[in-house]
Design an enzyme around this catalytic site. Structure first.
Site, PDB file in Angstrom:
ATOM      1  CG  ASP A   1      -2.004   1.030   1.122  1.00 28.03           C
ATOM      2  OD1 ASP A   1      -3.184   0.639   0.979  1.00 28.03           O
ATOM      3  OD2 ASP A   1      -1.669   2.226   1.151  1.00 28.03           O
TER       4      ASP A   1
ATOM      5  CD  GLU B   1      -4.023   4.378  -1.736  1.00 30.33           C
ATOM      6  OE1 GLU B   1      -4.137   4.880  -0.612  1.00 30.33           O
ATOM      7  OE2 GLU B   1      -4.941   4.374  -2.610  1.00 30.33           O
TER       8      GLU B   1
END
Ligand SMILES: [Mg+2]
Length: 432
Positions: free
Chosen positions: A310, A353
């Site tokens: 992440d 993301e």
């Protein structure tokens, strides 16, 4: 591309203008032979659409005018006629005939003609020729090369087979073979029938290549065994070169159409399974593949690892630098991800993301090294001159454990959470 439409019916003039216009053609239109001749001498056309009957004469007159003119004879002519017997009545040197029976079908027929006859891809190809008579081989080679085909000639089927098997490319790849033409009795151990068997036994797409057998032996038994072995066509010797060229062109056209279908299917599959921005697999194909990936590892008792990656402060990147920059960061991360892992691993964008990596045949300790290396590579990457880091969660499945993707994902995701809590830009391991 440019087209010349010579048609006396206003309806057909409009129809052809529309159909060709939609295919990207710029059209010159007339209903007179004299005007058509002026156009032909002042322009280069990729196609001439010609009606049989015109205001000032017969279309046949214009065909023979073009075919006997050195500058014009190469321009492809598509003849439109309402006469079913026109081909018997005239020795037509045209590239195609469209019968004006069914208005609805005209458009499909024209598009099919454009796709198969005008696409240079269809009029060229790579041919493997096996013939032990040098004089006949030269004759065939000459005719094929003049027509535009690339030909590899071998006197023996053994050598041809070696070359064929070395050439791994297939389908629409420029290097791939598109046709095999083989004599039956040739030099070496293998004969043409055995070569056909070898090719048809191949398990990849090369095994479907069209094969023409050429031989002076025309007994029914041999012909039957050749067709049973899988040949696509049979040409008896002595060979009629023009007939051979038509058969070659038909087989290569069909093969090309199949290649096109395969390419389109592959493209659709990639579209359905790939995240457009990053080039990673998308979430759909991850959910589809991950369960198979895990059950395979459990069944065969080997370890795997799962990373959840992440990006840190990604919202701030978007807010401060804008979404375009955010996309650039994601794209660069995707490229790094796709080049960081091995064949057999899977890299997917889970969403936003967040990325997931499935590491095949990978023990926990190796997974940690791999994750750490990726963390450092990303930090050093500096896409759009920004320092980008990620928090990475690592989990694993030992060779004797049983967990499903959800449980493994949850564990790795917890690792991400811990990494963020602990200052980001680090790898945290969480056992499932
Ligand atoms: Mg021979």
């Amino acid at each position: 591309m440019k087209a010349l439409i010579i048609e006396n019916s206003r309806l057909y003039r409009q129809l052809l203008d529309n159909i060709l216009g939609q295919q990207g053609f710029e059209n010159d239109i007339t209903d007179e032979i004299s005007v058509a001749k002026d156009h032909l001498h002042n322009n280069e056309y990729d196609i001439i659409c010609l009606n049989e009957n015109l205001k000032d004469g017969s279309g046949m007159e214009l065909i023979s005018y073009c075919k006997n003119h050195p500058q014009l004879k190469h321009m492809p002519i598509l003849l439109f006629s309402s006469d079913d017997d026109i081909q018997d009545k005239y020795d037509l040197e045209v590239e195609g005939i469209i019968y004006k029976h069914n208005l609805q079908q005209i458009s499909d027929q024209i598009i099919n003609f454009l796709e198969t006859r005008l696409d240079p891809l269809f009029s060229e190809g790579r041919i493997l020729l096996i013939e032990d008579s040098d004089s006949l081989a030269q004759l065939i080679l000459g005719a094929l090369q003049t027509t535009g085909y690339r030909v590899e000639h071998f006197f023996s089927a053994d050598k041809a087979w070696e070359d064929f098997i070395d050439e791994v490319s297939y389908g629409s790849d420029q290097q791939a073979y598109d046709l095999v033409i083989t004599d039956i009795n040739v030099e070496g151990e293998l004969n043409g029938l055995q070569l056909t068997h070898l090719i048809r036994n191949l398990e990849d797409a090369r095994g479907f290549i069209p094969i023409i057998a050429i031989t002076a032996q025309t007994d029914a038994e041999l012909r039957l065994s050749l067709y049973q072995a899988g040949i696509s066509d049979f040409i008896p010797k002595p060979i009629l070169i023009d007939e051979m060229l038509v058969r070659v062109s038909n087989l290569i056209t069909n093969k090309r159409l199949l290649d096109k279908v395969h390419d389109q299917r592959r493209e659709l599959y990639n579209l359905a399974t790939t995240d457009k921005l990053t080039g990673c697999h998308n979430r759909h194909s991850l959910m589809d593949f991950s369960q198979k990936f895990i059950s395979q590892a459990i069944r065969h008792h080997y370890p795997i690892c799962i990373l959840v990656i992440d990006l840190d402060h990604f919202k701030a990147i978007n807010d401060t630098h804008g979404h375009a920059t955010g996309d650039d960061v994601l794209q660069a991360t995707g490229q790094l991800l796709n080049s960081s892992f091995r064949e057999g691993d899977m890299v997917a964008r889970f969403g936003g993301e967040e990325f997931v990596v499935l590491l095949n045949h990978c023990a926990q300790s190796d997974g940690l090294l791999i994750a750490e290396k990726f963390r450092a590579d990303l930090e050093a990457l500096k896409p759009v001159n920004l320092t980008v880091t990620a928090s990475i969660g690592l989990t694993w499945l030992e060779s004797n454990q049983q967990h499903d993707f959800e449980a493994l994902f949850a564990a790795a995701d917890k690792g991400v959470y811990e990494a963020k809590e602990n200052g980001r830009n680090q790898v945290r391991q969480v056992s499932p």
